[in-house]
Scaffold this motif. Structure first.
Motif, PDB file in Angstrom:
ATOM      1  N   GLU A   1      73.012   8.125 -32.443  1.00  0.00           N
ATOM      2  CA  GLU A   1      73.312   9.516 -32.108  1.00  0.00           C
ATOM      3  C   GLU A   1      72.039  10.325 -31.856  1.00  0.00           C
ATOM      4  O   GLU A   1      71.011  10.103 -32.498  1.00  0.00           O
TER       5      GLU A   1
ATOM      6  N   LEU B   1      74.142  15.929 -38.803  1.00  0.00           N
ATOM      7  CA  LEU B   1      73.393  14.708 -39.064  1.00  0.00           C
ATOM      8  C   LEU B   1      74.260  13.634 -39.712  1.00  0.00           C
ATOM      9  O   LEU B   1      75.135  13.926 -40.527  1.00  0.00           O
TER      10      LEU B   1
ATOM     11  N   THR C   1      71.864   9.291 -36.792  1.00  0.00           N
ATOM     12  CA  THR C   1      71.094  10.245 -35.987  1.00  0.00           C
ATOM     13  C   THR C   1      69.680   9.707 -35.793  1.00  0.00           C
ATOM     14  O   THR C   1      68.980   9.416 -36.758  1.00  0.00           O
TER      15      THR C   1
END
Length: 415
Positions: A111, A158, A162
Motif C-alpha cells: 500500500e 496505515l 503501508t
C-alpha cells in the motif's frame, strides 16, 4: 511593517527595472531571478559548456561547477553530503524518474498513501507506480478546519503493508504548511518510506532533512530565485541500495547513477548562485547554510507583513472566499500564497482583469487537482492565486487589492 532593504533587493532583479515594472505575484509558479544568478549562468555557458571528465581546462571547470552545485543543493535542504543530492530538470521529472526505482522495492498488494493537498507532480508518479507494480492506493485528505494534513488522519490509514507515504510540505494553492516531522514519525511507526514535496516551502523556509526524518525531499530552484532545475535529496543508504534506471556505461556512484544524460552545467552554476544570493540577504553566520538561514529569517518577517496586508484586504471585499488559513496569528502555518474565489465572478475574469493592469497572478487548479476536488470547486476555474515573494512591496499589494476591488465594483454595476 518590519524594516527590510526592499529598494536594494529589487535592484538585484532585472525584471523589476524601469519606472513601472509589472507587479509579479505569480511567484508560486516560479520566481524572478537576481542578476548574480543570470551572470553565473552566462559565465558558465561561455567558459564551461563541456562534458565532464576531460583532460582540458574547460572540462575541469565544468566539474568544479557541478560539484559546487551539489554542495549548494545540500545546504538548501540541510543534507550531510552532496552525494545525496540529485539534480534534474524539474521536481515532477525527478519524482517520475525516482518512482521507478522506488517501485522496485515493493510487491503487489503493498500500500501507498498520497494526499489530496499535493501538486500533481507528487501524486501522478505514485499512481503510475502503483498501477505498474500492483499496489493499493490510499488517499489522505486535509483537515478543512486546520487546512493541514493531520497526523491522526494519517495514522488511521496505515497498516502493516503501508510502504510509502508521499507528503507535501506546503500547498501551492492554499499555502498551508504541514508538520512534516510529526507526519513522518507516524509513517515510520510502520516503517514506511516518506517522500516530501517541498517545492512551495523552500522559497520561504529552509528545511532540515536530518531533523524531519524523511527519506526523500524534492524542491525546484526556479521557485527559489534560481534557474530551471530541481534537486532531490535521498537518504544515502537507500540511494545506494536502489536500482537506478540508467545507461549501461554510466557510473554506479552517487549521485551520478540517478542523473541521466549530460548535466546542464550552466544552470547548475546558477543553482550555486541562488544559494549565494540567499546568503547575501542576512547578517552573521560562518557557514553557507548559517548565512542562508539568516537571509531567510530577514525576509520571513517582511513576507509575513505583506501576507497580513493581503489577507486583511481580501477579507474586506464582499463575495470573496479565501481558501486557506486566514487567522493572522497562525501565519507560521502558511506560506504567503493566498487563493480566493468570488461568489459572482469567475476566477479567469480576475486573472485577465489584473493582467490588463500588469499584475501577474494565476487562475485555475494550479495542478492541485485533488485539492480543488476536495473543496468542491470547478476544476477548470479553480481559484485566483496570489503568491508573494520578498521582492514584492506593500504598494504592490495595495495596487493589486485596489484592482481586485475595481473588478468587483464594475461587475456589481452590471448586475
Amino acid at each position: 511593517m518590519a524594516y527590510f532593504p526592499i529598494d536594494k533587493i529589487r535592484a538585484e532583479f532585472p525584471a523589476l527595472a524601469g519606472p513601472k515594472p509589472p507587479i509579479y505575484l505569480d511567484n508560486p509558479a516560479g520566481t524572478l531571478v537576481p542578476r548574480m544568478v543570470i551572470d553565473a549562468v552566462a559565465n558558465a555557458m561561455a567558459t564551461a559548456s563541456n562534458n565532464l571528465g576531460g583532460y582540458f581546462a574547460a572540462s575541469a571547470r565544468a566539474v568544479d561547477i557541478v560539484e559546487k552545485a551539489h554542495d549548494s543543493a545540500a545546504q538548501f535542504v540541510g543534507a550531510t553530503s552532496p552525494a545525496e543530492m540529485i539534480v534534474g530538470p524539474s521536481m515532477t521529472n525527478l519524482t517520475l524518474h525516482m518512482s521507478r526505482s522506488i517501485g522496485l522495492l515493493f510487491n503487489p498488494g503493498d500500500e501507498i498513501i498520497v494526499t489530496r493537498m499535493d501538486h500533481e507532480g507528487d501524486v501522478a508518479p505514485w499512481l503510475l507506480m502503483a498501477r505498474d507494480r500492483g499496489l493499493v492506493v490510499k488517499w489522505l485528505p486535509f483537515n478543512r478546519e486546520t487546512w493541514r494534513l493531520e497526523p491522526e488522519d494519517l495514522r488511521g490509514l496505515l497498516t502493516e503493508r503501508t510502504r510509502l507515504v508521499a507528503l507535501n510540505y506546503a500547498s501551492n494553492l492554499t499555502g498551508s504548511i504541514n508538520d512534516i516531522a510529526a507526519l513522518t514519525a507516524v509513517a515510520k511507526s510502520v516503517d514506511a518510506l516518506v517522500y516530501v514535496d517541498a517545492v512551495q516551502y523552500v522559497p520561504h523556509h529552509l528545511p532540515d532533512v536530518v531533523k524531519l526524518g524523511c527519506d526523500f525531499l524534492a524542491c525546484s530552484s526556479y521557485k527559489f530565485f534560481g534557474p530551471h532545475l530541481a534537486v532531490l535529496w535521498g537518504r544515502k543508504a537507500l540511494l545506494e541500495r536502489m536500482e537506478a534506471y540508467k545507461c549501461r556505461c554510466a557510473s554506479d556512484a552517487l549521485p551520478d547513477k540517478y542523473e541521466t544524460g549530460t548535466p546542464q552545467t550552466e544552470l547548475q552554476a546558477g543553482l550555486s548562485a541562488a544559494a549565494d544570493y540567499a546568503a547575501s540577504l542576512g547578517a552573521g553566520g560562518n557557514t553557507l547554510r548559517e548565512r542562508m538561514l539568516a537571509g531567510y529569517h530577514a525576509f520571513n518577517i517582511y513576507e509575513d507583513d505583506l501576507t497580513r496586508q493581503l489577507i486583511t484586504g481580501l477579507q474586506s471585499m464582499k463575495g470573496i472566499t479565501i481558501h486557506g488559513i486566514t487567522n493572522l496569528n497562525e501565519l507560521a502555518h502558511r506560506v504567503p500564497t493566498v487563493s480566493f474565489t468570488h461568489a459572482a465572478i469567475q476566477t479567469h475574469d480576475f486573472a485577465q482583469g489584473l493582467a490588463n493592469q500588469d499584475i501577474c497572478v494565476w487562475s485555475g487548479h494550479n495542478y492541485a487537482i485533488e485539492l480543488v476536488r476536495q473543496l468542491g470547486l470547478d476544476e477548470d476555474l479553480g481559484v485566483v492565486r496570489i503568491g508573494i515573494a520578498h521582492y514584492n512591496t506593500a504598494e504592490e499589494i495595495d495596487r493589486a487589492l485596489n484592482a481586485i476591488d475595481s473588478i468587483i465594483q464594475k461587475r456589481l454595476r452590471t448586475i
